[in-house]
Enzyme design. Structure first.
Site, PDB file in Angstrom:
ATOM      1  CG  HIS A 348      -2.194  -0.644   1.166  1.00  0.00           C
ATOM      2  ND1 HIS A 348      -3.112  -0.937   0.944  1.00  0.00           N
ATOM      3  CD2 HIS A 348      -2.151  -2.075   1.673  1.00  0.00           C
ATOM      4  CE1 HIS A 348      -3.958  -1.572   0.708  1.00  0.00           C
ATOM      5  NE2 HIS A 348      -3.280  -3.090   1.437  1.00  0.00           N
ATOM      6  CE  LYS A 534      -6.362  13.632   0.423  1.00  0.00           C
ATOM      7  NZ  LYS A 534      -6.473  12.207  -0.003  1.00  0.00           N
ATOM      8  NE  ARG A 535      -3.764   9.368  10.713  1.00  0.00           N
ATOM      9  CZ  ARG A 535      -2.863   9.092  11.415  1.00  0.00           C
ATOM     10  NH1 ARG A 535      -4.101   8.172  11.377  1.00  0.00           N
ATOM     11  NH2 ARG A 535      -2.290   8.517  12.181  1.00  0.00           N
ATOM     12  CE  LYS A 540      -2.216  10.989   3.433  1.00  0.00           C
ATOM     13  NZ  LYS A 540      -3.078   9.869   2.683  1.00  0.00           N
ATOM     14  CB  THR A 642      -9.954   5.598  -1.241  1.00  0.00           C
ATOM     15  OG1 THR A 642      -9.210   5.589   0.034  1.00  0.00           O
ATOM     16  CG2 THR A 642      -9.327   3.923  -1.517  1.00  0.00           C
ATOM     17  CE  LYS A 646     -14.124   6.234   0.853  1.00  0.00           C
ATOM     18  NZ  LYS A 646     -13.803   5.910   1.721  1.00  0.00           N
TER      19      LYS A 646
HETATM   20  O1  73E Z   1      -2.746   5.753  -0.488  1.00  0.00           O
HETATM   21  C1  73E Z   1      -3.236   4.945   0.407  1.00  0.00           C
HETATM   22  C2  73E Z   1      -4.230   4.082  -0.805  1.00  0.00           C
HETATM   23  O2  73E Z   1      -5.216   4.567  -0.958  1.00  0.00           O
HETATM   24  C3  73E Z   1      -2.355   5.257   1.391  1.00  0.00           C
HETATM   25  O3  73E Z   1      -1.324   5.488   1.971  1.00  0.00           O
HETATM   26  C4  73E Z   1      -2.559   3.479   2.011  1.00  0.00           C
HETATM   27  O4  73E Z   1      -3.583   2.883   1.522  1.00  0.00           O
HETATM   28  C5  73E Z   1      -4.122   2.880   1.283  1.00  0.00           C
HETATM   29  C6  73E Z   1      -5.370   2.229   1.068  1.00  0.00           C
HETATM   30  O5  73E Z   1      -4.786   0.748  -0.251  1.00  0.00           O
HETATM   31  C7  73E Z   1      -1.730   3.270   3.363  1.00  0.00           C
HETATM   32  N1  73E Z   1      -2.206   2.894   4.331  1.00  0.00           N
HETATM   33  C8  73E Z   1      -0.422   2.601   5.534  1.00  0.00           C
HETATM   34  N2  73E Z   1       0.348   2.259   4.499  1.00  0.00           N
HETATM   35  N3  73E Z   1      -0.383   3.150   3.167  1.00  0.00           N
HETATM   36  C9  73E Z   1      -0.753   2.974   6.480  1.00  0.00           C
HETATM   37  C10 73E Z   1       0.755   1.752   6.864  1.00  0.00           C
HETATM   38  C11 73E Z   1       0.962   1.675   8.028  1.00  0.00           C
HETATM   39  C12 73E Z   1      -0.110   1.744   8.931  1.00  0.00           C
HETATM   40  C13 73E Z   1      -1.287   1.891   8.770  1.00  0.00           C
HETATM   41  C14 73E Z   1      -1.496   2.299   7.584  1.00  0.00           C
END
Ligand code: 73E
Length: 812
Positions: A348, A534-535, A540, A642, A646
């Site tokens: 991810h 978003k976070r 970002k 995501t 939405k």
């Molecule tokens: O771009 C997003 C993505 O849409 C990405 O940053 C996020 O996953 C979403 C779903 O695919 C994400 N979260 C984490 N890594 N990528 C993450 C890593 C460590 C702890 C918690 C979350």
């Protein structure tokens, strides 16, 4: 069998009385909510049982989605909706003098995830059930979810989120299916009387894993899948060893709280305990089934697919090996073939700081047998790779490197499929982050662009829009999203456009009322509602948004009578508690909001609203009211995103860099129907490679930008300590890691185009309609269908389920 309003009222009264032993008229909102939730749960329990039995009886292949995070949101409305009960319940309650919306507010929103990754897992649960694919979630029942965010003086303060304080009516504790998870101690191999090598343990910490099951309801198809969340408890026969509350702490703490870091990694022992706890309990409960029915173990990959959601559950691989070797006494080769064919992995993020690497010593101490197995996986990997690919590639791809266990390498080596979450992201994995692995195993790599469930994010959160679409094109789009494209034929229909604009305005009015209620700020619903939710993370670039707002404020101050298009900037974002820089950005935005919102020169021209405690429920309120979707990460950094999907599905126009899934949004909706700006990912790569980026040079040569940056530190924004300096410093003196200054001008220019277009309401609404009509490809139903077909080889087992026709278009 359809439920009538009369029947509902009668049954609901009985339900309430059976739970509380007095009449519903005397019930509190919370009690009424509990009774209603219980009613819905009872209603679906037959299907839940039958789905489970059907899967076993037909011996179908089942998917197990292992994830440390799930963010389901409130479940009452979505369950009632998927069951086809929602209208009846609403009507029935109204007849009884009750309001569904009021009762719904009593439901806790389980924040068992950080952001996109957890929410994706829950969208996938919804789509699996709605497609009738046998799918199970496997995760942790954290006692405390992600912290509750408050602002005190503009600073983020974190409060514990005790979401289980009130009972959680959706879960069912399943004492029959507990298992034991072992930590630490000594382990050795010994030959038993049958001549098998057996692992012997002493002095281990034994933890009882107790499953809590939650129904995952399919859309009108009688399917109810299962989400299993594990809780850590003291083993019953060891209770006498735990005399004091303190002694129980090492066990209870395992599932006490979710780590609040998104896209970040810290090598904390407790986190490793959580990961292994969830993985071990999950794998044991899957393999137990094969033992119980004495099914051939070699058939496991034909009957089970285990998905590893980021590397957090990657210990599935050695844990499965452990059970197959030590308890099932298979040979290494047999066990490896089964494990490898069963497991698949999604990456991810490419952020270096998010890639998990556990210190070997920690792993050895906590999970001695698992470490032995990882060592052996690594040894065999090196042994086979070295002669073919040579030293460089072998050492760069090894699992054990420089005293750490590289979890991404373990996940890739032990899985038959590795996927990214948007086209660009997958390309970056293949060409950069996992380049060497792509050379070793090109056939394993594939893309699966993320998706969202339209049921929650359009049908339920935006009923006005949903009715309009139904009226114009019929209801087929609800089960076959590709039908949505028919809505595009109304792009020139004046009446439809007017209606669409009216619906947006109503949604904005509703949000404006809510803003006034919770923030005490009056906003004009006719202003542009510009949303970044978003976070909070430097990549970002919420601070790029901040700089633009500050620039706008300075312009207004300089020339207050000019013609401005009124704008409301809306933020929702939590910062990880230890992420100081992110918290400083929050403080500066809040202080600027305080200044701007109370400045009579500014009035309605500019307002800033930073919501506290952003989460699923708040997103459901904000998204239908958005005009502009801010997707402004530095190109190449956001794997997919995501919220972009939405917001688009609700008719917001996307203002974006060519990053993550924004690129695919552009491919479907057309560049002319969004606002693109900034460096491309190739340009970012080139700029980094050249190594001559000079942020100070840009600061010095760009007058407009300099004026804006200076306003961070010259007292323009009252109430700041050193937060303005911190941002200034990072951008000017520390050379601006995320190229904010480089993208500033083109961002300002894109924002100008937003204003320009908004003046032409008809044209704006036409583009909004095109966005809505082009959003079908981002349905999680499609995404899940691709996972099921390409990776899991799992079949739909219900004809009534959402039919997903193949989609033409660029999503691979
Ligand atoms: O771009 C997003 C993505 O849409 C990405 O940053 C996020 O996953 C979403 C779903 O695919 C994400 N979260 C984490 N890594 N990528 C993450 C890593 C460590 C702890 C918690 C979350």
């Amino acid at each position: 069998m359809t439920l009538t309003v009369k029947e509902f009222i009668k049954d609901f009264k009985v339900q309430f009385q059976s739970m509380y032993a007095y009449s519903y008229e005397e019930g509190s909102t919370e009690q009424l909510y509990n009774a209603l939730g219980m009613y819905v749960k009872n209603y679906l329990s037959g299907n839940w049982k039958e789905t489970r039995e059907k899967y076993v009886k037909n011996s179908v292949k089942q998917v197990f989605y292992f994830s440390m995070e799930f963010l389901p949101g409130r479940q009452l409305e979505s369950n009632a909706y998927n069951l086809g009960l929602l209208d009846t319940i609403r009507e029935g309650l109204q007849e009884m003098g009750l309001s569904f919306d009021e009762l719904e507010e009593a439901e806790a929103d389980p924040a068992l995830g950080n952001g996109g990754l957890g929410r994706l897992a829950s969208c996938f649960m919804d789509s699996l059930a709605s497609l009738g694919i046998p799918g199970n979630g496997n995760g942790i029942r954290y006692q405390y979810g992600l912290f509750r965010q408050k602002f005190v003086d503009g600073y983020q303060v974190e409060l514990p989120e005790n979401w289980l304080r009130h009972r959680n009516i959706w879960e069912t504790r399943n004492d029959k299916s507990t298992c034991m998870v072992r930590f630490g101690g000594n382990v050795w191999l010994e030959e038993n009387h049958l001549g098998f090598m057996e692992a012997k343990y002493e002095n281990t910490l034994n933890v009882l894993a107790v499953p809590y099951d939650t129904p995952m309801v399919g859309y009108r198809n009688d399917i109810v899948n299962n989400l299993r969340l594990w809780s850590a408890e003291i083993p019953i026969d060891e209770e006498e060893n735990y005399h004091t509350l303190e002694a129980t702490e090492p066990i209870k703490e395992i599932t006490q709280v979710l780590y609040p870091d998104d896209s970040n990694y810290e090598g904390r022992l407790l986190r490793l305990k959580q990961e292994y706890f969830m993985v071990s309990a999950g794998v044991q409960s899957i393999l137990r089934h094969f033992r119980k029915y004495n099914l051939p173990r070699k058939n496991i990959p034909d009957k089970v697919a285990i998905h590893i959601n980021d590397t957090h559950p990657a210990l599935v691989i050695p844990e499965m090996m452990r059970i197959l070797l030590d308890e099932e006494h298979l040979t290494w080769e047999q066990a490896w073939e089964i494990t490898f064919k069963t497991c698949s992995y999604t990456n991810h993020t490419i952020l270096r700081e998010a890639l998990e690497k556990w210190p070997i010593d920690m792993m050895k101490d906590l999970l001695p047998r698992i470490y032995m197995i990882i060592e052996e996986i690594n040894r065999r990997f090196v042994e086979t790779t070295m002669p073919i690919y040579g030293e460089r590639i072998t050492w760069q791809t090894a699992i054990l490197q420089n005293g750490v266990v590289n979890m991404a390498h373990l996940a890739v080596i032990g899985s038959h499929s590795v996927n990214g979450v948007a086209k660009l992201h997958t390309e970056i994995l293949m060409n950069d982050v996992l380049k060497d692995f792509f050379e070793l195993y090109p056939e394993r790599f594939n893309n699966k662009t993320n998706g969202i469930t339209q049921r929650r994010w359009v049908h339920l959160s935006n009923p006005g829009l949903t009715q309009l679409i139904d009226k114009k094109i019929g209801e087929e789009w609800k089960t076959n999203p590709s039908e949505l494209k028919v809505f595009k034929s109304f792009e020139k229909d004046k009446k439809t456009l007017q209606k669409l604009a009216d619906i947006k305005l109503e949604n904005k009015q509703r949000l404006a009322d809510y803003i006034e209620e919770v923030k005490g700020v009056k906003v004009d619903p006719k202003a542009i509602f510009d949303v970044q939710i978003k976070r909070l993370h430097a990549y970002k670039r919420q601070h790029l948004n901040l700089l633009h707002i500050l620039h706008r404020y300075l312009e207004i101050k300089e020339n207050p009578t000019a013609d401005y298009v009124p704008r409301v900037f809306i933020f929702g974002a939590k910062a990880a508690p230890s992420y100081i820089y992110a918290k400083q950005i929050i403080k500066v935005i809040n202080s600027l909001a305080n200044l701007v919102n109370n400045d009579p020169d500014v009035g309605d021209k500019l307002k800033i609203v930073f919501f506290e405690n952003y989460g699923v429920s708040l997103a459901e309120k904000i998204i239908p009211a958005a005009d502009v979707s801010e997707q402004i990460s530095l190109a190449s950094m956001e794997a997919s995103g995501t919220s972009n999907m939405k917001l688009m599905a609700n008719g917001a126009l996307t203002l974006a860099t060519l990053d993550g899934a924004n690129i695919e949004i552009k491919d479907f909706v057309g560049q002319e129907n969004m606002f693109i700006f900034g460096l491309s990912s190739n340009e970012v790569y080139d700029l980094k490679a050249a190594g001559d980026y000079n942020a100070r040079g840009i600061y010095e040569s760009n007058e407009k930008l300099r004026r804006t940056l200076d306003a961070l530190t010259d007292g323009t924004i009252p109430g700041l300590q050193d937060e303005g300096y911190a941002i200034f410093d990072s951008l000017v003196n520390y050379n601006d890691e995320y190229f904010v200054l480089k993208d500033f001008d083109s961002y300002i220019e894109a924002q100008r185009k937003v204003d320009e277009l908004y003046k032409d309401q008809k044209e704006w609404t036409r583009k909004s309609l095109i966005n809505i009509a082009s959003s079908a490809p981002f349905s999680a139903d499609y995404t899940i269908k691709r996972y099921a077909d390409d990776i899991w080889k799992a079949k739909q087992c219900s004809e009534q389920s959402t039919g997903v026709e193949p989609l033409d278009g660029p999503i691979a």
